[in-house]
Design an enzyme around this catalytic site. Structure first.
Site, PDB file in Angstrom:
ATOM      1  N   ASP A  40      79.384 -16.860 -37.075  1.00 25.02           N
ATOM      2  CA  ASP A  40      78.715 -15.515 -37.187  1.00 25.02           C
ATOM      3  C   ASP A  40      78.287 -15.170 -38.837  1.00 25.02           C
ATOM      4  OD1 ASP A  40      77.762 -13.056 -36.467  1.00 25.02           O
ATOM      5  OD2 ASP A  40      79.799 -12.314 -35.692  1.00 25.02           O
ATOM      6  N   ASP A  77      77.387 -11.373 -40.397  1.00 25.22           N
ATOM      7  CA  ASP A  77      77.807 -10.070 -40.668  1.00 25.22           C
ATOM      8  C   ASP A  77      79.356  -9.801 -40.804  1.00 25.22           C
ATOM      9  OD1 ASP A  77      75.158  -9.389 -41.575  1.00 25.22           O
ATOM     10  OD2 ASP A  77      74.479  -8.859 -39.568  1.00 25.22           O
ATOM     11  N   GLY A 119      77.218  -6.439 -33.919  1.00 25.08           N
ATOM     12  CA  GLY A 119      76.658  -8.034 -33.104  1.00 25.08           C
ATOM     13  C   GLY A 119      75.575  -7.458 -32.363  1.00 25.08           C
ATOM     14  N   ILE A 120      74.955  -6.292 -32.109  1.00 27.73           N
ATOM     15  CA  ILE A 120      73.838  -6.032 -31.552  1.00 27.73           C
ATOM     16  C   ILE A 120      72.644  -5.845 -32.219  1.00 27.73           C
ATOM     17  CG2 ILE A 120      75.013  -5.061 -29.829  1.00 27.73           C
ATOM     18  CD1 ILE A 120      74.200  -2.173 -30.169  1.00 27.73           C
ATOM     19  N   ARG A 148      68.789  -4.808 -33.858  1.00 25.69           N
ATOM     20  CA  ARG A 148      68.176  -3.609 -34.640  1.00 25.69           C
ATOM     21  C   ARG A 148      67.727  -2.488 -33.572  1.00 25.69           C
ATOM     22  NH1 ARG A 148      64.017  -4.938 -38.699  1.00 25.69           N
ATOM     23  NH2 ARG A 148      65.422  -6.597 -39.295  1.00 25.69           N
ATOM     24  N   SER A 175      70.898 -10.832 -36.669  1.00 25.42           N
ATOM     25  CA  SER A 175      70.164 -10.483 -37.809  1.00 25.42           C
ATOM     26  C   SER A 175      69.018 -11.212 -38.196  1.00 25.42           C
ATOM     27  CB  SER A 175      71.139 -10.189 -39.235  1.00 25.42           C
ATOM     28  OG  SER A 175      70.470  -9.663 -39.974  1.00 25.42           O
ATOM     29  N   ARG A 176      67.920 -10.367 -38.168  1.00 24.77           N
ATOM     30  CA  ARG A 176      66.567 -10.982 -38.721  1.00 24.77           C
ATOM     31  C   ARG A 176      66.671 -11.256 -40.140  1.00 24.77           C
ATOM     32  NH1 ARG A 176      64.843  -7.561 -34.348  1.00 24.77           N
ATOM     33  NH2 ARG A 176      63.235  -6.584 -35.916  1.00 24.77           N
ATOM     34  N   ASN A 177      67.694 -10.738 -40.634  1.00 20.19           N
ATOM     35  CA  ASN A 177      67.780 -10.913 -42.221  1.00 20.19           C
ATOM     36  C   ASN A 177      68.730 -12.214 -42.479  1.00 20.19           C
ATOM     37  OD1 ASN A 177      66.504  -8.580 -43.623  1.00 20.19           O
ATOM     38  ND2 ASN A 177      67.760  -7.510 -42.135  1.00 20.19           N
TER      39      ASN A 177
HETATM   40  C1  GL1 Z   1      70.992  -6.329 -36.646  1.00 22.64           C
HETATM   41  C2  GL1 Z   1      71.369  -5.113 -36.663  1.00 22.64           C
HETATM   42  C3  GL1 Z   1      72.581  -4.914 -37.302  1.00 22.64           C
HETATM   43  C4  GL1 Z   1      73.483  -5.713 -36.982  1.00 22.64           C
HETATM   44  C5  GL1 Z   1      73.031  -7.338 -36.741  1.00 22.64           C
HETATM   45  C6  GL1 Z   1      73.757  -8.173 -36.338  1.00 22.64           C
HETATM   46  O1  GL1 Z   1      70.432  -6.933 -38.146  1.00 22.64           O
HETATM   47  O2  GL1 Z   1      70.483  -3.862 -37.466  1.00 22.64           O
HETATM   48  O3  GL1 Z   1      73.181  -3.346 -37.387  1.00 22.64           O
HETATM   49  O4  GL1 Z   1      74.165  -5.566 -35.504  1.00 22.64           O
HETATM   50  O5  GL1 Z   1      71.828  -7.310 -36.226  1.00 22.64           O
HETATM   51  O6  GL1 Z   1      75.050  -8.442 -36.916  1.00 22.64           O
HETATM   52  P1  GL1 Z   1      68.754  -6.879 -38.590  1.00 22.64           P
HETATM   53  O7  GL1 Z   1      68.428  -5.545 -38.702  1.00 22.64           O
HETATM   54  O8  GL1 Z   1      69.466  -7.500 -40.144  1.00 22.64           O
HETATM   55  O9  GL1 Z   1      68.315  -8.003 -37.971  1.00 22.64           O
END
Ligand code: GL1
Length: 133
Positions: free
Chosen positions: A7, A9, A44-45, A47, A116-118
Site C-alpha cells: 500500500d 499512503d 483507502g478510498i 478521491r 491514489s492517482r498521485n
Molecule cells: C485518493 C484520496 C486520498 C486517499 C487515497 C488512497 O488519493 O484522495 O484521500 O484515500 O486515494 O490512499 P488521490 O487524490 O491522490 O487520488
C-alpha cells in the site's frame, strides 16, 4: 514468496497526513467539520468517494453540482500536490528502503496497490519508482 504488494499512503511514506491536511482545508472552506475520526473513515478510498463521504457527513450531499464537486476535488488535489512536492527520499518510512533492497536482492517482484492517482508522482519523488515491477 513470488511478490510483495505494498500500500502507499501511510505505509511507504506518511502521505496519509498530507491527505488529512488537504481534505481538512477543503472541508473547512465549505463549512463542514473535519477531524481525525472522520479522516479514518476515508482511508483507502478514492478521491470521489472521499468527497462524497465528507459531503454526507456535513448533510451537504445535494448542495453541489457535479461540476462544483470536480472543482472541490481539483482544489484538494492542488493543495495535496503542493504538500507532496516537498517529499524527498528522506521521507521513506523507517525500514522501507531496506525492505525494498532485500526484496530486489531475492528477486521477489514488487508491486503497488493504491487508490491514489498521485502514486507514480510520489514514487518518483521518493526515488523508488524503478524498484517497482
Ligand atoms: C485518493 C484520496 C486520498 C486517499 C487515497 C488512497 O488519493 O484522495 O484521500 O484515500 O486515494 O490512499 P488521490 O487524490 O491522490 O487520488
Amino acid at each position: 514468496m513470488k511478490a510483495v504488494i505494498f500500500d502507499l499512503d501511510g505505509v511507504i511514506t506518511d502521505t496519509a497526513e498530507y491527505h488529512f491536511l488537504a481534505w481538512k482545508h477543503i472541508a473547512e472552506q465549505i463549512n463542514i467539520p473535519f477531524d481525525r475520526d472522520m479522516n479514518e473513515r476515508l482511508k483507502g478510498i478514492s478521491r470521489e468517494e472521499s468527497l462524497e463521504s465528507i459531503l454526507i457527513s456535513g448533510g451537504a450531499e445535494t448542495r453541489y453540482t457535479n461540476a462544483e464537486k470536480q472543482e472541490l476535488m481539483h482544489r484538494k488535489n492542488h493543495d495535496y500536490q503542493t504538500l507532496i512536492s516537498k517529499l524527498t527520499p528522506e521521507d521513506l518510512l523507517p525500514g522501507i528502503g531496506r525492505l525494498l533492497c532485500q526484496l530486489k536482492n531475492e528477486n521477489i517482484k514488487i508491486g503497488l496497490a493504491s487508490s491514489s492517482r498521485n502514486a507514480p508522482k510520489i514514487l518518483r519523488r521518493l526515488a523508488i519508482i524503478d524498484d517497482f515491477d
